[in-house]
Write an enzyme that holds these catalytic residues in place. Structure first.
Site, PDB file in Angstrom:
ATOM      1  N   THR A 191       0.823  -1.210   0.000  1.00 36.98           N
ATOM      2  CA  THR A 191       0.000   0.000   0.000  1.00 36.98           C
ATOM      3  C   THR A 191       0.855   1.256   0.000  1.00 36.98           C
ATOM      4  O   THR A 191       0.457   2.289  -0.539  1.00 36.98           O
ATOM      5  CB  THR A 191      -0.929  -0.018   1.226  1.00 36.98           C
ATOM      6  OG1 THR A 191      -1.835  -1.100   1.069  1.00 36.98           O
ATOM      7  CG2 THR A 191      -1.720   1.264   1.371  1.00 36.98           C
ATOM      8  N   SER A 209       1.317  -7.666  -0.890  1.00 34.41           N
ATOM      9  CA  SER A 209       1.993  -8.702  -0.095  1.00 34.41           C
ATOM     10  C   SER A 209       1.089  -9.867   0.283  1.00 34.41           C
ATOM     11  O   SER A 209       1.584 -10.886   0.763  1.00 34.41           O
ATOM     12  CB  SER A 209       2.643  -8.101   1.153  1.00 34.41           C
ATOM     13  OG  SER A 209       1.719  -7.904   2.182  1.00 34.41           O
ATOM     14  N   THR A 233       1.615  -4.387   4.241  1.00 36.58           N
ATOM     15  CA  THR A 233       1.445  -4.674   5.676  1.00 36.58           C
ATOM     16  C   THR A 233       0.841  -6.056   5.929  1.00 36.58           C
ATOM     17  O   THR A 233       0.959  -6.581   7.027  1.00 36.58           O
ATOM     18  CB  THR A 233       0.542  -3.616   6.342  1.00 36.58           C
ATOM     19  OG1 THR A 233      -0.760  -3.652   5.731  1.00 36.58           O
ATOM     20  CG2 THR A 233       1.138  -2.225   6.225  1.00 36.58           C
ATOM     21  N   ASP A 234       0.199  -6.650   4.897  1.00 38.89           N
ATOM     22  CA  ASP A 234      -0.583  -7.865   5.167  1.00 38.89           C
ATOM     23  C   ASP A 234       0.268  -9.063   5.583  1.00 38.89           C
ATOM     24  O   ASP A 234      -0.181  -9.879   6.395  1.00 38.89           O
ATOM     25  CB  ASP A 234      -1.452  -8.207   3.949  1.00 38.89           C
ATOM     26  CG  ASP A 234      -2.652  -7.275   3.849  1.00 38.89           C
ATOM     27  OD1 ASP A 234      -2.992  -6.632   4.871  1.00 38.89           O
ATOM     28  OD2 ASP A 234      -3.255  -7.172   2.761  1.00 38.89           O
TER      29      ASP A 234
END
Ligand code: SIN
Length: 323
Positions: free
Chosen positions: A13, A59, A92-93
């Site tokens: 992101t 990710s 971030t995932d």
């Protein structure tokens, strides 16, 4: 002079763009190259940086092949005398999984800082630039080492960090133990706990072709569970199963029976808790036959079990790590 920071871009992101007029949630991750992200951070204008685009992906789609490449690139730069620290921009995932993998494989004596953003780069209130500035400052911090995550003014260690909120800006936590450090409002870094430490398995542990890495899957223990997934995984050739167990690592009887019945399959099993916080403490009783993953989230326990199997397969001695 050791003052160079290498920034490796992988997407996420932080490199995302929302179409004109759309909400910050309706964006596409992994659009902008790493040099564009750095140009958006005024504090980095005069910094001694080297930029490398290792990948450009959301990710959620992280692969073992990219983990192999990323670990090799991080290792390549870590051994350069002029490199003070490394920053990895990342979605971030799955950031916590990548951070954990890099820590276990490299246990770096220099800081390797992962950062990302919860809002796309096109947002009027983008959080990526401040996170990237913090990450570079951390990569320059004298004495800092290990794999760290810098997000929303907090610094987390690879073993404890987890994404704890689906969309809040301050989405990351370290469970019960809390962050390792914080950036104060004046920019000063306040350290609260020790930097990550431990033995490195060594980057060679990832050398095998990613297609041949042992299959390790996660099965959740829940009300009404059956052993069907265990049976299917055993028959399908899985080498390891992490049980996302209830509470303090307890496992539904149907899953336990299926695991016992699949003993022929030589499956390695590890129990992690599906609770948001707290570690599995080993006690006599249900499930105790299988090692616990301590405070690791199920996703990170999967990385740990896979690395142990790879280290064993290689004949390398996997240093015992207190979980
Ligand atoms: C991703 O993980 O690549 C998308 C989500 C994010 O970075 O927050």
């Amino acid at each position: 002079m050791q003052n160079l920071v290498v920034i490796l871009g992988t997407g996420g992101t932080i490199a995302g763009i929302a179409p004109e007029g759309q909400s910050d949630l309706a964006y596409q991750a992994a659009q902008l190259p790493i040099d564009a992200l750095v140009r958006a951070v005024p504090e980095l204008a005069d910094a001694t940086l080297e930029l490398e685009q290792v990948a450009q992906l959301d990710s959620k789609d992280m692969t073992h092949a990219l983990w192999q490449t990323l670990a090799q690139r991080v290792h390549h730069h870590l051994v350069r005398a002029e490199v003070q620290g490394i920053v990895v921009t990342h979605g971030t995932d799955t950031m916590e999984e990548t951070a954990y993998l890099l820590q276990r494989v490299l246990a770096p004596a220099k800081p390797v800082v992962l950062t990302g953003a919860m809002r796309p780069a096109s947002s009027r209130h983008a959080d990526g630039p401040a996170n990237l500035a913090d990450a570079v400052a951390l990569a320059r911090e004298p004495g800092a080492h290990g794999v760290l995550v810098a997000m929303a003014g907090s610094v987390h260690g690879a073993a404890d960090v987890r994404k704890a909120h689906a969309h809040k800006l301050d989405a990351f936590g370290s469970g019960d133990v809390g962050p390792l450090a914080r950036f104060e409002d004046d920019g000063a870094l306040r350290r609260l706990r020790a930097w990550p430490a431990g033995d490195a398995l060594g980057v060679a542990v990832l050398d095998a072709t990613p297609e041949s890495w042992p299959v390790v899957e996660i099965v959740t223990s829940h009300a009404g569970a059956s052993g069907a997934l265990i049976d299917a995984l055993a028959r399908g050739g899985a080498k390891g199963i992490v049980i996302a167990a209830t509470g303090n690592g307890t496992v539904h009887r149907a899953i336990e029976q299926a695991l016992e019945g699949a003993a022929w399959a030589d499956l390695a099993v590890m129990r992690a808790t599906r609770c948001c916080d707290g570690a599995v403490l080993d006690v006599e009783g249900a499930g105790a036959a299988w090692p616990s993953a301590g405070a690791l989230t199920p996703a990170k326990a999967r990385v740990e079990l896979m690395l142990r199997l790879m280290a064993r397969r290689e004949g390398a001695s996997a240093p015992a790590r207190p979980l």
